[in-house]
Design a protein around this motif. Structure first.
Motif, mmCIF file in Angstrom:
data_model
loop_
_atom_site.group_PDB
_atom_site.id
_atom_site.type_symbol
_atom_site.label_atom_id
_atom_site.label_comp_id
_atom_site.label_asym_id
_atom_site.label_seq_id
_atom_site.Cartn_x
_atom_site.Cartn_y
_atom_site.Cartn_z
ATOM 1 N N ILE A 278 -40.161 17.614 -46.990
ATOM 2 C CA ILE A 278 -41.065 17.334 -48.097
ATOM 3 C C ILE A 278 -41.527 15.886 -48.002
ATOM 4 O O ILE A 278 -40.737 14.983 -47.727
ATOM 5 N N GLY A 279 -42.823 15.654 -48.273
ATOM 6 C CA GLY A 279 -43.339 14.297 -48.184
ATOM 7 C C GLY A 279 -43.124 13.744 -46.789
ATOM 8 O O GLY A 279 -43.195 14.460 -45.792
ATOM 9 N N ASP A 280 -42.853 12.454 -46.704
ATOM 10 C CA ASP A 280 -42.608 11.838 -45.400
ATOM 11 C C ASP A 280 -41.155 11.993 -44.999
ATOM 12 O O ASP A 280 -40.389 11.030 -44.904
ATOM 13 N N SER A 281 -40.766 13.241 -44.765
ATOM 14 C CA SER A 281 -39.408 13.552 -44.306
ATOM 15 C C SER A 281 -39.476 14.299 -42.991
ATOM 16 O O SER A 281 -40.343 15.155 -42.798
ATOM 17 N N ASN A 282 -38.550 13.969 -42.092
ATOM 18 C CA ASN A 282 -38.325 14.788 -40.917
ATOM 19 C C ASN A 282 -37.258 15.820 -41.237
ATOM 20 O O ASN A 282 -36.636 15.783 -42.293
ATOM 21 N N ARG A 283 -37.044 16.720 -40.307
ATOM 22 C CA ARG A 283 -36.027 17.765 -40.512
ATOM 23 C C ARG A 283 -34.652 17.270 -40.054
ATOM 24 O O ARG A 283 -33.988 17.871 -39.214
ATOM 25 N N GLY A 284 -34.237 16.147 -40.613
ATOM 26 C CA GLY A 284 -32.975 15.557 -40.201
ATOM 27 C C GLY A 284 -31.784 16.395 -40.594
ATOM 28 O O GLY A 284 -31.800 17.108 -41.598
ATOM 29 N N ARG A 285 -30.722 16.297 -39.813
ATOM 30 C CA ARG A 285 -29.479 17.022 -40.114
ATOM 31 C C ARG A 285 -28.451 16.027 -40.637
ATOM 32 O O ARG A 285 -28.306 14.929 -40.109
ATOM 33 N N PHE A 286 -27.735 16.428 -41.696
ATOM 34 C CA PHE A 286 -26.762 15.542 -42.325
ATOM 35 C C PHE A 286 -25.439 16.278 -42.521
ATOM 36 O O PHE A 286 -25.419 17.486 -42.773
ATOM 37 N N LYS A 287 -24.365 15.510 -42.409
ATOM 38 C CA LYS A 287 -23.040 16.077 -42.635
ATOM 39 C C LYS A 287 -22.669 15.869 -44.103
ATOM 40 O O LYS A 287 -22.145 14.823 -44.493
ATOM 41 N N LEU A 288 -22.991 16.870 -44.910
ATOM 42 C CA LEU A 288 -22.703 16.822 -46.345
ATOM 43 C C LEU A 288 -22.126 18.150 -46.775
ATOM 44 O O LEU A 288 -22.434 19.203 -46.203
ATOM 45 N N ASP A 289 -21.271 18.115 -47.781
ATOM 46 C CA ASP A 289 -20.776 19.347 -48.380
ATOM 47 C C ASP A 289 -21.871 19.919 -49.266
ATOM 48 O O ASP A 289 -22.286 19.305 -50.253
ATOM 49 N N LYS A 290 -22.353 21.102 -48.919
ATOM 50 C CA LYS A 290 -23.460 21.725 -49.630
ATOM 51 C C LYS A 290 -23.031 22.178 -51.021
ATOM 52 O O LYS A 290 -21.978 22.798 -51.189
ATOM 53 N N LYS A 291 -23.850 21.856 -52.026
ATOM 54 C CA LYS A 291 -23.622 22.320 -53.396
ATOM 55 C C LYS A 291 -24.732 23.288 -53.770
ATOM 56 O O LYS A 291 -25.917 22.969 -53.658
ATOM 57 N N ILE A 292 -24.344 24.469 -54.207
ATOM 58 C CA ILE A 292 -25.322 25.482 -54.595
ATOM 59 C C ILE A 292 -25.482 25.432 -56.105
ATOM 60 O O ILE A 292 -24.726 26.053 -56.862
ATOM 61 N N GLY A 345 -44.080 18.442 -42.641
ATOM 62 C CA GLY A 345 -43.415 17.233 -42.157
ATOM 63 C C GLY A 345 -44.323 16.023 -42.219
ATOM 64 O O GLY A 345 -45.395 16.044 -42.823
ATOM 65 N N LYS A 346 -43.885 14.924 -41.578
ATOM 66 C CA LYS A 346 -44.668 13.686 -41.651
ATOM 67 C C LYS A 346 -45.413 13.362 -40.364
ATOM 68 O O LYS A 346 -46.365 12.604 -40.371
ATOM 69 N N TYR A 347 -45.016 13.886 -39.240
ATOM 70 C CA TYR A 347 -45.574 13.650 -37.907
ATOM 71 C C TYR A 347 -45.427 12.190 -37.502
ATOM 72 O O TYR A 347 -44.682 11.867 -36.585
ATOM 73 N N SER A 348 -46.115 11.272 -38.176
ATOM 74 C CA SER A 348 -46.025 9.853 -37.856
ATOM 75 C C SER A 348 -46.623 9.088 -39.025
ATOM 76 O O SER A 348 -46.972 9.665 -40.054
ATOM 77 N N TYR A 349 -46.758 7.752 -38.845
ATOM 78 C CA TYR A 349 -47.441 6.936 -39.843
ATOM 79 C C TYR A 349 -48.753 6.393 -39.280
ATOM 80 O O TYR A 349 -49.289 5.410 -39.767
ATOM 81 N N SER A 350 -49.269 7.037 -38.261
ATOM 82 C CA SER A 350 -50.486 6.576 -37.607
ATOM 83 C C SER A 350 -51.713 7.160 -38.315
ATOM 84 O O SER A 350 -51.606 7.858 -39.327
ATOM 85 N N LYS A 359 -50.553 15.622 -44.347
ATOM 86 C CA LYS A 359 -50.557 15.114 -45.712
ATOM 87 C C LYS A 359 -51.483 15.916 -46.628
ATOM 88 O O LYS A 359 -51.412 15.775 -47.858
ATOM 89 N N SER A 360 -52.330 16.755 -46.069
ATOM 90 C CA SER A 360 -53.377 17.411 -46.841
ATOM 91 C C SER A 360 -52.861 18.647 -47.567
ATOM 92 O O SER A 360 -51.768 19.157 -47.294
#
Length: 557
Positions: A278-292, A345-350, A359-360
């Protein structure tokens, strides 16, 4: 900028720095050891610079090489070069191995940058908020590690630090978002190192003001991006640790909000451990305990709706335009372990065409007028022309409504209704028009999804062994299937899977032809078995009666 160039400042200042005292608790490393460190550091040892992980490299040998640009990355390329991020990787390697060659190479690059900066060469990224702030962390890290090992000109470096503090202190160089926080972080460190409480206090109190501007009362960061929520929350947490080492703190109220912010991370992370793009985010992976659990933030305009099988996001509203896309009234869908609807996604800031596209409005699963992007205004924090209107939840269903009233002739409204036990999502789109307009109901699919048209009003989506169906329950409506293209304008159906990487995908769209003084509601469902859904009654603005199997639902919205 400051009023004087670096060279002019160096000549004018009368301060003499015989010693620069840097203690371990005044060092905040710009980066930690990562899977990219070894590669970036070893290339840098051979004069091959990678400004940021996965960026293309360039050779930095001569002073003029500091001006190197790569059009594919836009300003980001120069920004990271002048942040000296690659030098920080050399310092991390020295700290790990104690091999002095890494430290000596870091010194060579820093000395080269100083020569370059003194000669007043370069573009807008040399003295810009982000690289100026981050460069200070690298230089201080170097001075701390090299003390007693390499000879440094303390007078020269002291004046360079002072010049940076002057730039970072000036209000005209400051903006109240994540770049401003970077500046405040460096000012607090510089205040300690230069033994100037005034410099420290500018960073400390300004960062408090920026906190209250940047977070909602639930602890949700307001820069329209889960990735930046993670980053800024981490920065404030690191700064609290830094303050504690200096017998200071942000206090219990801000720290309580930061605890909320940490909790939110576990809510909006997807079940596969990745961020929604969402917005300027990549599809990064994080080690977090998921809360539903479900989450709605009216100030930030983001909702997360989920159970053990379904994860959805809904964007409607914003309180500033930093990292904001034209994505209001859009949703994403992750179903039984697979992506179906995604943001692009964001692709870049170019200024690349793909950056403009992602962004559209056309890059999201939203509802919009087919005449280009609507206007984004900072005043939306107060006007709420685009906002989340309300939400409601009981044991059977979750409802949320958003609006986009940026066009004074056409009002757009979307309800999402999630039947929890059935894993069925209803989308109710309402168009109120005082003029003729073509309105698009758009569905942007993951590039992993295969599509097929079952009929004109039913689209089948398959991702590996999971399949769902999109059905339009409004008579007379038909779907169009759009095959993605990233080569020809106007772009459609393009997803960014990582920085500067894009792939083609498929979109499904439905068109509503609004007429003067009209109101029309269109009903869609997303489910595993559309044949089981029977609509007994549908009032587009008030009520939906639906049967599925033996279960009946009377939904007021």
């Amino acid at each position: 900028m400051t009023n004087k160039s670096l060279k002019e400042f160096m000549r004018a200042t009368t301060n003499s720095y015989q010693e620069i005292k840097i203690q371990s608790h005044d060092v905040i490393r710009l980066t930690r050891k990562s899977k990219h460190t070894d590669d970036i550091a070893e290339k840098a040892m051979n004069n091959e610079v990678v400004p940021f992980p996965n960026f293309t490299s360039f050779n930095l040998v001569k002073e003029e090489d500091w001006t190197y640009v790569d059009d594919d990355y836009g300003n980001s390329y120069q920004l990271y070069i002048h942040s000296l991020r690659f030098v920080n990787e050399l310092l991390i390697k020295f700290e790990e191995t104690k091999e002095i060659r890494y430290l000596e190479k870091a010194k060579n690059y820093i000395d080269s940058w100083v020569d370059y900066a003194l000669n007043n060469k370069g573009g807008s990224m040399v003295w810009y908020d982000h690289p100026t702030a981050n460069r200070i962390q690298v230089i201080l890290f170097y001075l701390f590690l090299s003390k007693g090992i390499l000879d440094n000109d303390n007078s020269l470096f002291g004046k360079i630090l002072e010049y940076h503090s002057t730039f970072l202190s000036k209000d005209e160089n400051y903006r109240r978002h994540n770049h401003g926080l970077m500046m405040d972080r460096s000012l607090m460190i510089l205040g300690n190192v230069l033994e100037d409480e005034g410099i420290f206090n500018i960073g400390y109190y300004r960062s408090i003001d920026t906190f209250w501007h940047s977070f909602s009362n639930q602890g949700f960061h307001l820069e329209n991006s889960p990735e930046y929520h993670n980053m800024v929350t981490r920065m404030y947490k690191e700064l609290e640790t830094f303050l504690n080492k200096n017998q200071k703190s942000y206090g219990t109220v801000i720290n309580g909000h930061l605890d909320q912010a940490e909790n939110i991370k576990s809510i909006f992370i997807k079940p596969d451990g990745r961020l929604p793009a969402i917005g300027d985010s990549n599809r990064g992976r994080f080690k977090l305990d998921k809360k539903i659990e479900n989450f709605v933030d009216y100030t930030g305009g983001l909702a997360v709706i989920q159970n053990k099988d379904v994860y959805m996001t809904f964007v409607s509203g914003y309180s500033n335009i930093t990292h904001k896309h034209h994505d209001d009234l859009s949703l994403t869908l992750f179903f039984k372990g697979k992506d179906f609807l995604v943001d692009s996604g964001k692709y870049s800031y170019s200024k690349h065409p793909i950056r403009r596209y992602v962004k559209s409005t056309y890059a999201h699963s939203g509802l919009f007028i087919n005449d280009g992007n609507y206007k984004l205004h900072e005043e939306n924090r107060f006007s709420r022309n685009v906002s989340t209107v309300h939400h409601f939840e009981n044991e059977d269903y979750f409802i949320i409504k958003g609006k986009n009233e940026t066009n004074d002739k056409v009002g757009l409204y979307r309800h999402l209704v999630f039947l929890k036990k059935e894993n069925i999502i209803f989308i109710i789109d309402e168009v109120q028009a005082d003029t003729e307009a073509e309105v698009v109901h758009n569905f942007n699919l993951s590039e992993e999804v295969e599509t097929s048209m079952i009929s004109g009003d039913v689209s089948k989506w398959v991702n590996c062994d999971v399949e769902v169906y999109l059905k339009c329950h409004t008579p007379g409506k038909k779907f169009n299937e759009i095959m993605g293209s990233k080569e020809k304008e106007p772009l459609r159906g393009v997803n960014s899977t990582a920085f500067n990487i894009a792939v083609e995908t498929t979109q499904i769209e439905c068109i509503t032809e609004a007429s003067d003084d009209s109101s029309e509601s269109v009903l869609f469902s997303i489910s595993e078995s559309y044949d089981d859904i029977i609509i007994d009654a549908f009032d587009g603005r008030k009520n939906l009666k639906v049967r599925t199997g033996e279960n009946k639902y009377n939904i007021n919205f």
